[in-house]
Each structure stands twice: as C-alpha cells, then as structure tokens.
Design a protein around this motif. Structure first.
Motif, short mmCIF file in Angstrom:
data_model
loop_
_atom_site.label_atom_id
_atom_site.label_comp_id
_atom_site.label_asym_id
_atom_site.label_seq_id
_atom_site.Cartn_x
_atom_site.Cartn_y
_atom_site.Cartn_z
N ARG A 179 -2.73 98.76 -3.75
CA ARG A 179 -3.40 100.12 -3.33
C ARG A 179 -4.04 99.18 -2.37
O ARG A 179 -4.66 100.82 -1.49
CB ARG A 179 -4.35 99.79 -4.82
N ALA A 180 -5.03 98.37 -1.48
CA ALA A 180 -5.58 98.10 -0.72
C ALA A 180 -4.81 97.90 0.27
O ALA A 180 -5.42 98.92 1.20
CB ALA A 180 -6.42 96.86 -1.18
N ALA A 181 -3.29 98.28 0.50
CA ALA A 181 -2.50 98.38 1.79
C ALA A 181 -2.46 99.66 1.71
O ALA A 181 -2.57 100.06 3.02
CB ALA A 181 -1.65 97.81 1.46
N GLU A 182 -2.51 100.44 0.44
CA GLU A 182 -2.20 101.97 1.05
C GLU A 182 -3.59 102.96 1.35
O GLU A 182 -3.57 103.63 2.59
CB GLU A 182 -2.13 102.67 -0.61
N LEU A 183 -4.44 102.11 0.75
CA LEU A 183 -5.74 102.48 1.35
C LEU A 183 -5.87 101.82 2.67
O LEU A 183 -6.87 102.52 3.82
CB LEU A 183 -7.14 101.80 0.60
N THR A 184 -5.85 100.68 3.62
CA THR A 184 -6.24 100.36 4.65
C THR A 184 -5.24 101.68 5.95
O THR A 184 -5.45 101.63 6.48
CB THR A 184 -5.47 99.02 4.84
N GLY A 185 -4.22 101.68 5.26
CA GLY A 185 -2.90 102.29 6.08
C GLY A 185 -3.50 103.64 6.09
O GLY A 185 -3.30 104.22 7.14
#
Lengths: 287, 177
Positions: free
Chosen positions: B161-167
């Motif tokens: 999820r953090a990868a999505e948010l960072t993206g």
C-alpha cells in the motif's frame, strides 16, 4: 547489554592504525562494521581493553576489479561489494553469496574483510574466499604479508592474523575461463545463519566436458571446507553427495541436528553443482 | 553509564536535518545516543544485539542497526530516525504522515507498536530502492525485523500500500491520472 569500558582509538590512516596495534595489539580488537563484534561486546563475551575503530580510515573503502580478480578493502561494506557490477562479472560467487549474508540492513554496515577476520565457519564469505583460492593481506609494523585462504582459517573464529596485524584487503581471484559458479544454502528464515551452505565452481574444457568441480561448505566444519568432487560427480551425483556427507563434521545445536546438517551437505552439493555446471554450459559467467 | 575515568568524545551528527551534538563515552551506542543524549525516543531498543531490527535508523540514507554502531564511529554523518520520516503538520494528522506511516495506519500494520519505528525506517529505505515491490520482495524487505503481534501479513500489505501511495505522490503518476 552494554559493552564494558574500552579505550577507543580512531585512526585516520593505515599507518596510524598499525601503530596503535603495535602498542596494544594483544589487548586490542579492530572494529570495522561491528556486526559481529558489537554483539559480542554487548553480551560481554569479550572485554578488549582497546578498540581500534577503522571506520574513518577511508583509504580502505575500496573495491577494485582487474582481469585477475577483485580486491576488497577492509572498509568496503558488504552491500557495496554486492552491488559492484564489475566485481560480480569477474567473480560471480561474490554477489551470489553476499545476497545470503544476513539481511540488507546488516550488509549496509558489515564489511567483507571483517567477516573474513571474524573467521566464522558459518560465514558465507569465508567459504567464498576458500573456494576461489583467495588471500588476505595483513600489515603491521613488522611489514606486510599475503596469507592464502588455505592458511588463513585456523579454527572457529580463529584466523592467522597476529595480534598486531591489520587485515587491509582481501583478494578474490576471477572465475576461470569456461567456469560456472553457484551458492546455495538452507536457513530457517532468509537471512539467518545457514544450517548448511554450499558454494560450487565448475570448469569445462573447450568441448564442454567437466574438468573440475569444487565445492565449499559452511556451518558443517571447523573452518571453510573445500572438496574436489570432480571424480565422484563424474561417476554419479549420488557419489558426490556421499563424498560430501562423509567429509563434513557438523555439530548439533538447537537449530538442527548434526545428522540433518550432514544430509543437507549432500543435497546441497547436488543442487550447487547442477547450478554451477548449468551456468558454465550457458557461458553466462565465462570470462 | 560511564566510569568516572572514562574519556568522552564530542559526537556531532545531523539528525533529521538538524545539527545535534553531545559528549559521550566511546561505548555509547548510536541507539542510546539518540534516546538518552538527544531525547529522540522514537528509536526503540529491543534485543540490543542486532537481531530484532527495532532500532533501525537511516545512516546517510541506508538502514542500519543503531544498537550495533557506536555513536563515536559515525561522527559527522547524517541520521534519519522515525521522528524524521513524517512531514510538517498537526501530529497524527493525515498530512503529517509519510506514505509508509499512512499505509501502516490504513492496513492496521501495528498492534503494540514497539517494533514499528524499525519497520517504518526499513520500509522507507526499501521503497526508495525498489518503488514497486512484488509481494515476495515485500516479505524479503522486512525479513530482518521482528514483530511479535501482527503475524506480519498486515505489514506486508502496508509495504504494498505504501508503494501505491508513494507512486501516487510522484508527479509523473499524477499527470497520468
């Protein structure tokens, strides 16, 4: 869980470090990455009176690759060596083994030469140095000497370094022509100490026939054990596995029995050898 | 923690962007230095011998175990602790949280919270190196950190999820949306 007091020395150069070691060597330990030494100090398994901290001796933070091999300075962190593309091309065992050394967070601080000086028979890099026939260069006020891997590891956590000597670099020879390498291990969790690990170098002749197959073993002997299994492999995979099982001398601890580790030595010999031979055949790692 | 005769050393560091300094004995670990000498108690100390990962901080951007480093060894270097991951704003507000912190809240990736600072720093650096990890890579990213509450599944969810948010925070993706 706090280290006992010690006198701290922060040399900025190799001559400075060597001078401190010549004065206090018998009561001193060298601190590089500290990923093995600091836990030992924290648990007070050792209480050296002097600590020679080489973290600011930046001249030792080097990874140099030439056609003959890779020279790793005493302050090069595992992660730097692991990510060095030229080093991985020259001696693929470096990256293959380094990705199994603890966790990335530990590799960001721990040094390759430090792990060699620590001489843990469960260490991946000790096995790599022994397998590829590398060496460690030590300096002291008495001079400089190059110690072959075969003479460097004397026993568990015991190296040939004298008390006043500083290991300044290690040399890992390049993989031979038409060679393939592999490094495999079994651990309870990724990054844990291996219950058993095997590195392999396979060499082929120009016609593609196997001419040499050597394996190195960790966690199953007092020192990194290197076996030439060429003949047994050519008579059958199971013969090579049997040669490994009879050569190792594992200990039982709470993680695994000696019998299980011995079993793994056989299984992993076959696994590592197949991978190394396949890599040699594909020419992926040919010089 | 010092003997009367023990020498002390000035240790200047840049911590979360600010210059900090204290005079400490050589055996002061970086974790104790941050907590006791600088008052930054966000960095937690669990096992104190490099196994649990709770004390993980970023040293010049790379995650390291602060309990396995003497402060004096890293004088002059840059340290980021969990206190330095967030953004300015009302503490605890959505705006003050980094993408990894927001993902931890969304995915219920913590229970008692003791191990959380080490996970947050580790994952922040892990996503900087690999912004779009697979689930297997997410598992490997956190393999060096112990959590005794969650069973890890929600932490792995939080990495993804953090990868999505960072993206979503990066301009290139926003333009596409």
């Amino acid at each position: 869980m706090k280290p006992a007091p010690f006198a701290w020395h922060g040399p900025r150069s190799v001559p400075e470090a060597v001078t401190v070691l010549s004065e206090h060597g018998s009561q001193a330990k060298v601190l590089a990455g500290g990923q093995s030494l600091v836990p030992v100090l924290a648990m007070r398994l050792a209480e050296p009176a002097h600590l020679v901290d080489i973290n600011k001796v930046t001249e030792l933070d080097t990874v140099t690759t030439t056609p003959s091999g890779v020279t790793v300075g005493a302050l090069a962190r595992h992660s730097r060596v692991e990510h060095d593309a030229a080093a991985a091309r020259a001696q693929p065992l470096l990256r293959q083994a380094l990705r199994l050394v603890a966790h990335p967070t530990i590799r960001n601080r721990g040094t390759t030469v430090g792990s060699l000086a620590h001489a843990d028979p469960a260490g991946e890099m000790t096995a790599v140095l022994a397998l590829c026939g590398g060496s460690v260069t030590a300096v002291s006020n008495r001079g400089r000497r190059v110690i072959a891997a075969a003479d460097f590891f004397l026993g568990p956590l015991e190296s040939a370094l004298a008390a006043d000597e500083l290991a300044i670099e290690a040399f890992f020879p390049a993989a031979p022509l038409r060679a393939g390498t592999a490094f495999v291990e079994i651990a309870r969790r990724h990054g844990d100490y291996a219950l058993c690990g095997v590195g392999a170098i396979a060499e082929l002749d120009p016609a593609g026939r196997l001419t040499s197959l050597r394996c190195a073993y960790l966690s199953v002997f007092d020192v990194p054990l290197v076996l030439d299994v060429t003949r047994s492999w050519l008579s059958g995979e199971s013969d090579a596995a049997e040669q490994a099982r009879s050569a190792v001398d594992p200990q039982t601890d709470l993680h695994a029995t000696a019998d299980y580790r011995r079993h793994l030595a056989g299984v992993l010999t076959i696994r590592a050898a197949r991978q190394a031979i396949s890599a040699a055949e594909q020419g992926a790692f040919a010089a | 923690m010092s003997e009367p005769s023990e020498p002390r050393y000035d240790v200047p560091l840049t911590v979360n962007g600010a210059h900090r300094s204290a005079r400490v004995v050589a055996r002061r670990t970086l974790s104790d230095f941050l907590r006791h000498d600088l008052g930054l108690t966000g960095t937690h100390v669990g096992c104190e011998h490099g196994v649990c990962g709770a004390c993980t901080v970023l040293l010049d951007g790379a995650p390291v175990r602060s309990c396995l480093i003497f402060a004096v060894s890293v004088a002059g270097q840059q340290v980021t602790t969990v206190e330095g991951l967030g953004k300015p704003g009302e503490p605890g507000s959505e705006a003050s949280l980094s993408p990894v912190q927001r993902a931890f809240r969304e995915c219920h990736a913590l229970q008692c919270g003791f191990c959380t600072p080490g996970f947050l720093t580790t994952i922040t650096a892990g996503l900087a190196a690999n912004p779009a990890p697979s689930r297997d890579q997410a598992v490997e990213m956190i393999a060096g950190n112990l959590c005794r509450c969650t069973g890890y599944q929600n932490i792995v969810d939080a990495v993804l999820r953090a990868a999505e948010l960072t993206g979503a925070d990066t301009p290139a993706v926003q333009e596409r949306q």
